[in-house]
Design a protein around this motif. Structure first.
Motif, PDB file in Angstrom:
ATOM      1  N   ASP A  98      -5.776   6.297   7.167  1.00 25.88           N
ATOM      2  CA  ASP A  98      -5.704   4.860   6.876  1.00 25.88           C
ATOM      3  C   ASP A  98      -4.411   4.514   6.135  1.00 25.88           C
ATOM      4  OD1 ASP A  98      -6.730   6.264   4.668  1.00 25.88           O
ATOM      5  OD2 ASP A  98      -7.655   4.456   3.841  1.00 25.88           O
ATOM      6  N   HIS A  99      -3.948   5.398   5.263  1.00 28.30           N
ATOM      7  CA  HIS A  99      -2.679   5.173   4.572  1.00 28.30           C
ATOM      8  C   HIS A  99      -1.514   5.258   5.541  1.00 28.30           C
ATOM      9  CE1 HIS A  99      -3.743   5.084   0.251  1.00 28.30           C
ATOM     10  NE2 HIS A  99      -4.824   5.716   0.676  1.00 28.30           N
ATOM     11  N   VAL A 102      -1.249   1.981   7.424  1.00 31.27           N
ATOM     12  CA  VAL A 102      -0.674   0.913   6.604  1.00 31.27           C
ATOM     13  C   VAL A 102       0.817   1.155   6.399  1.00 31.27           C
ATOM     14  CG1 VAL A 102      -0.690  -0.154   4.307  1.00 31.27           C
ATOM     15  CG2 VAL A 102      -2.842   0.311   5.475  1.00 31.27           C
ATOM     16  N   LEU A 103       1.219   2.404   6.170  1.00 30.31           N
ATOM     17  CA  LEU A 103       2.643   2.704   5.982  1.00 30.31           C
ATOM     18  C   LEU A 103       3.450   2.346   7.226  1.00 30.31           C
ATOM     19  CD1 LEU A 103       2.395   6.041   3.978  1.00 30.31           C
ATOM     20  CD2 LEU A 103       3.197   3.824   3.126  1.00 30.31           C
ATOM     21  N   TRP A 142       4.215  -3.099  -1.750  1.00 32.32           N
ATOM     22  CA  TRP A 142       2.956  -2.637  -1.169  1.00 32.32           C
ATOM     23  C   TRP A 142       3.047  -1.141  -0.861  1.00 32.32           C
ATOM     24  CZ3 TRP A 142       0.504  -5.219   3.774  1.00 32.32           C
ATOM     25  CH2 TRP A 142      -0.802  -4.761   3.937  1.00 32.32           C
ATOM     26  N   ARG A 143       4.212  -0.712  -0.382  1.00 33.51           N
ATOM     27  CA  ARG A 143       4.431   0.703  -0.078  1.00 33.51           C
ATOM     28  C   ARG A 143       4.323   1.553  -1.354  1.00 33.51           C
ATOM     29  NH1 ARG A 143       9.274   3.497   0.136  1.00 33.51           N
ATOM     30  NH2 ARG A 143       9.296   5.241   1.563  1.00 33.51           N
ATOM     31  N   ASP A 145       2.685   0.798  -3.980  1.00 33.43           N
ATOM     32  CA  ASP A 145       1.275   0.774  -4.365  1.00 33.43           C
ATOM     33  C   ASP A 145       0.473   1.796  -3.560  1.00 33.43           C
ATOM     34  OD1 ASP A 145      -0.787  -0.557  -6.021  1.00 33.43           O
ATOM     35  OD2 ASP A 145      -1.631  -1.074  -4.046  1.00 33.43           O
ATOM     36  N   ARG A 146       0.710   1.859  -2.270  1.00 34.35           N
ATOM     37  CA  ARG A 146       0.036   2.852  -1.415  1.00 34.35           C
ATOM     38  C   ARG A 146       0.365   4.270  -1.844  1.00 34.35           C
ATOM     39  NH1 ARG A 146      -4.158   2.274   2.387  1.00 34.35           N
ATOM     40  NH2 ARG A 146      -4.426   0.053   2.261  1.00 34.35           N
ATOM     41  N   TRP A 149      -1.625   5.242  -4.800  1.00 34.91           N
ATOM     42  CA  TRP A 149      -2.977   5.680  -4.415  1.00 34.91           C
ATOM     43  C   TRP A 149      -2.942   7.116  -3.935  1.00 34.91           C
ATOM     44  CZ3 TRP A 149      -5.784   1.489  -1.014  1.00 34.91           C
ATOM     45  CH2 TRP A 149      -6.007   0.357  -1.784  1.00 34.91           C
TER      46      TRP A 149
END
Length: 168
Positions: A98-99, A102-103, A142-143, A145-146, A149
């Motif tokens: 999932d990451h 999004v990336l 956002w990157r 932030d990912r 995580w």
């Protein structure tokens, strides 16, 4: 060799360099370089070829930035994001699917923003330039932030393996 490996090699990103690059001052001053670069390029209308001097100054700063600040531990949001990016550059298979998805979306957003910036700077059109810069900055935030995580996930897995998890 992938692009990320080439970039890491260009910036001499060893363990110490990653710890220095994770310093929030490094992260935020790289973001501050975005409007400075846009202004430096735009300045070609005011100062002609002399615009190459501020452009070169920003490029030199971006090259020196990862090693310009003292190393930090991953306590801040920015530092955790950079430590997560380090995990990703060393072992992309450690990134959950999932990451990764999004990336990929964030890369497309960043490239779209960069395209808008390019169009705006070529035409000296303010709105595409500003909108493109906003898209690039938001995608990069956002990157980070990912990646933060990802770092937390790696830390939790390492704690589980060591068995010293104090509370569940």
């Amino acid at each position: 060799m992938e692009i990320t490996d080439a970039v890491a090699k260009t910036f001499r990103m060893d363990d110490e360099a990653w710890r220095r690059h994770a310093n929030p001052w490094s992260v935020w001053t790289r973001f501050a370089a975005i409007p400075l670069m846009l202004l430096a390029i735009w300045s070609r209308t005011w100062i002609g070829w002399w615009c190459l001097a501020p452009i070169a100054a920003v490029v030199v700063w971006l090259f020196l930035n990862p090693s310009a600040f003292p190393p930090v531990e991953p306590r801040s949001w920015a530092a955790r994001g950079i430590y997560g990016e380090r995990i990703w550059t060393h072992d992309k298979s450690s990134v959950p699917p999932d990451h990764r998805q999004v990336l990929r979306v964030l890369v497309v957003l960043g490239l779209t923003g960069f395209g808008l910036i390019t169009r705006g700077l070529m035409a000296l059109d303010l709105w595409p330039t500003l909108f493109g810069a906003t898209v690039v900055i938001m995608a990069q935030l956002w990157r980070i932030d990912r990646f933060g995580w990802l770092w937390q996930l790696a830390e939790e897995q390492a704690t589980d393996v060591r068995g010293d998890r104090s509370s569940c």
